[in-house]
Design a protein around this motif. Structure first.
Motif, PDB file in Angstrom:
ATOM      1  N   VAL A  54       0.868  -1.170   0.000  1.00 19.51           N
ATOM      2  CA  VAL A  54       0.000   0.000   0.000  1.00 19.51           C
ATOM      3  C   VAL A  54       0.911   1.228   0.000  1.00 19.51           C
ATOM      4  O   VAL A  54       1.747   1.380   0.887  1.00 19.51           O
ATOM      5  N   ILE A  55       0.747   2.059  -1.025  1.00 23.21           N
ATOM      6  CA  ILE A  55       1.546   3.276  -1.165  1.00 23.21           C
ATOM      7  C   ILE A  55       0.673   4.452  -0.753  1.00 23.21           C
ATOM      8  O   ILE A  55      -0.423   4.627  -1.278  1.00 23.21           O
ATOM      9  N   TYR A  56       1.155   5.235   0.198  1.00 23.42           N
ATOM     10  CA  TYR A  56       0.429   6.414   0.673  1.00 23.42           C
ATOM     11  C   TYR A  56       1.090   7.653   0.088  1.00 23.42           C
ATOM     12  O   TYR A  56       2.282   7.878   0.296  1.00 23.42           O
ATOM     13  N   VAL A  57       0.312   8.436  -0.652  1.00 21.33           N
ATOM     14  CA  VAL A  57       0.829   9.646  -1.278  1.00 21.33           C
ATOM     15  C   VAL A  57       0.146  10.838  -0.614  1.00 21.33           C
ATOM     16  O   VAL A  57      -1.058  10.826  -0.401  1.00 21.33           O
ATOM     17  N   ASN A  58       0.921  11.863  -0.294  1.00 20.49           N
ATOM     18  CA  ASN A  58       0.386  13.052   0.363  1.00 20.49           C
ATOM     19  C   ASN A  58       0.806  14.317  -0.368  1.00 20.49           C
ATOM     20  O   ASN A  58       1.881  14.368  -0.954  1.00 20.49           O
ATOM     21  N   GLU A  76       0.030  -7.444  -5.543  1.00 18.98           N
ATOM     22  CA  GLU A  76      -1.067  -6.480  -5.450  1.00 18.98           C
ATOM     23  C   GLU A  76      -0.541  -5.160  -4.899  1.00 18.98           C
ATOM     24  O   GLU A  76       0.167  -5.129  -3.901  1.00 18.98           O
ATOM     25  N   VAL A  77      -0.904  -4.069  -5.578  1.00 16.92           N
ATOM     26  CA  VAL A  77      -0.499  -2.732  -5.151  1.00 16.92           C
ATOM     27  C   VAL A  77      -1.729  -1.853  -5.084  1.00 16.92           C
ATOM     28  O   VAL A  77      -2.552  -1.833  -6.003  1.00 16.92           O
ATOM     29  N   LYS A  78      -1.841  -1.125  -3.965  1.00 17.02           N
ATOM     30  CA  LYS A  78      -2.910  -0.148  -3.794  1.00 17.02           C
ATOM     31  C   LYS A  78      -2.251   1.204  -3.532  1.00 17.02           C
ATOM     32  O   LYS A  78      -1.303   1.283  -2.749  1.00 17.02           O
ATOM     33  N   VAL A  79      -2.764   2.226  -4.187  1.00 17.65           N
ATOM     34  CA  VAL A  79      -2.255   3.579  -3.968  1.00 17.65           C
ATOM     35  C   VAL A  79      -3.328   4.363  -3.226  1.00 17.65           C
ATOM     36  O   VAL A  79      -4.421   4.577  -3.750  1.00 17.65           O
ATOM     37  N   ASP A  80      -3.016   4.746  -1.993  1.00 14.48           N
ATOM     38  CA  ASP A  80      -3.938   5.505  -1.153  1.00 14.48           C
ATOM     39  C   ASP A  80      -3.779   6.983  -1.476  1.00 14.48           C
ATOM     40  O   ASP A  80      -2.720   7.569  -1.276  1.00 14.48           O
ATOM     41  N   LEU A  81      -4.850   7.572  -1.997  1.00 17.18           N
ATOM     42  CA  LEU A  81      -4.818   8.970  -2.433  1.00 17.18           C
ATOM     43  C   LEU A  81      -5.580   9.892  -1.480  1.00 17.18           C
ATOM     44  O   LEU A  81      -5.895  11.022  -1.843  1.00 17.18           O
ATOM     45  N   SER A  82      -5.857   9.429  -0.273  1.00 12.55           N
ATOM     46  CA  SER A  82      -6.644  10.240   0.657  1.00 12.55           C
ATOM     47  C   SER A  82      -5.926  11.524   1.065  1.00 12.55           C
ATOM     48  O   SER A  82      -6.572  12.512   1.410  1.00 12.55           O
ATOM     49  N   GLY A  83      -4.596  11.548   0.999  1.00 11.40           N
ATOM     50  CA  GLY A  83      -3.843  12.737   1.380  1.00 11.40           C
ATOM     51  C   GLY A  83      -3.429  13.617   0.222  1.00 11.40           C
ATOM     52  O   GLY A  83      -2.682  14.576   0.397  1.00 11.40           O
ATOM     53  N   VAL A  84      -3.901  13.301  -0.983  1.00  7.19           N
ATOM     54  CA  VAL A  84      -3.507  14.079  -2.162  1.00  7.19           C
ATOM     55  C   VAL A  84      -4.493  15.234  -2.366  1.00  7.19           C
ATOM     56  O   VAL A  84      -5.682  15.026  -2.514  1.00  7.19           O
ATOM     57  N   GLU A  85      -3.956  16.447  -2.344  1.00  8.07           N
ATOM     58  CA  GLU A  85      -4.787  17.642  -2.517  1.00  8.07           C
ATOM     59  C   GLU A  85      -4.971  17.998  -3.988  1.00  8.07           C
ATOM     60  O   GLU A  85      -5.960  18.627  -4.361  1.00  8.07           O
ATOM     61  N   SER A 106       0.554  14.662 -15.264  1.00  9.13           N
ATOM     62  CA  SER A 106       1.730  13.805 -15.101  1.00  9.13           C
ATOM     63  C   SER A 106       1.512  12.806 -13.960  1.00  9.13           C
ATOM     64  O   SER A 106       1.978  11.663 -14.028  1.00  9.13           O
ATOM     65  N   GLY A 107       0.790  13.211 -12.937  1.00  7.04           N
ATOM     66  CA  GLY A 107       0.449  12.297 -11.851  1.00  7.04           C
ATOM     67  C   GLY A 107      -0.520  11.228 -12.312  1.00  7.04           C
ATOM     68  O   GLY A 107      -0.381  10.051 -11.967  1.00  7.04           O
ATOM     69  N   ILE A 108      -1.513  11.653 -13.098  1.00  2.13           N
ATOM     70  CA  ILE A 108      -2.461  10.695 -13.673  1.00  2.13           C
ATOM     71  C   ILE A 108      -1.712   9.704 -14.567  1.00  2.13           C
ATOM     72  O   ILE A 108      -1.961   8.496 -14.529  1.00  2.13           O
ATOM     73  N   GLN A 133     -11.004  16.164  -4.272  1.00  3.18           N
ATOM     74  CA  GLN A 133     -10.417  16.834  -5.435  1.00  3.18           C
ATOM     75  C   GLN A 133      -9.952  15.822  -6.476  1.00  3.18           C
ATOM     76  O   GLN A 133     -10.211  15.966  -7.675  1.00  3.18           O
ATOM     77  N   VAL A 134      -9.256  14.780  -6.008  1.00  2.00           N
ATOM     78  CA  VAL A 134      -8.746  13.759  -6.925  1.00  2.00           C
ATOM     79  C   VAL A 134      -9.913  12.999  -7.551  1.00  2.00           C
ATOM     80  O   VAL A 134      -9.910  12.739  -8.761  1.00  2.00           O
ATOM     81  N   LYS A 135     -10.915  12.681  -6.752  1.00  2.00           N
ATOM     82  CA  LYS A 135     -12.070  11.947  -7.267  1.00  2.00           C
ATOM     83  C   LYS A 135     -12.764  12.738  -8.375  1.00  2.00           C
ATOM     84  O   LYS A 135     -13.137  12.173  -9.403  1.00  2.00           O
ATOM     85  N   SER A 136     -12.916  14.035  -8.196  1.00  6.46           N
ATOM     86  CA  SER A 136     -13.582  14.837  -9.230  1.00  6.46           C
ATOM     87  C   SER A 136     -12.755  14.905 -10.507  1.00  6.46           C
ATOM     88  O   SER A 136     -13.302  14.851 -11.612  1.00  6.46           O
TER      89      SER A 136
END
Length: 101
Positions: A15-19, A43-52, A57-59, A84-87
């Motif tokens: 699990v990768i946490y990105v902030n 299996e890899v999961k990227v947690d984007l809860s901390g991404v503002e 380029s990130g996408i 923000q990321v979800k939208s």
């Protein structure tokens, strides 16, 4: 490894946490971290809860991770995207491409 990326790893899952912000200045680091994790765990999961904020380029780093996973029989998903990321994902219709938990 900078403070904006951290991860938890077991034999079966990373699990990768990105902030903060994912943009041209640091998307290469996100990409390298994702691909390295996909090479060593099924299996890899990227947690984007901390991404503002995430730019194209990130996408692209996320898309490259998904393509690598699909080509190599690995599982790749995004978890808890911030509002923000979800939208942004929904606008680009990427919510139909990625598994988002």
């Amino acid at each position: 490894m900078s403070e904006f990326i951290r991860f938890d790893k077991t034999d079966d899952l990373t699990v990768i946490y990105v902030n903060g912000e994912v943009d041209l200045s640091n998307s290469a680091e996100v990409r390298k971290t994702i691909l390295a994790a996909l090479k060593t765990t099924p299996e890899v999961k990227v947690d984007l809860s901390g991404v503002e904020y995430i730019d194209s380029s990130g996408i692209a780093a996320m898309v490259e991770g998904l393509q690598f996973a699909n080509s190599n029989g690995r599982s790749f998903s995004l978890t808890q995207p911030s509002a923000q990321v979800k939208s942004i994902m929904e606008l680009a219709r990427l919510d139909q491409v990625f598994t988002i938990e």
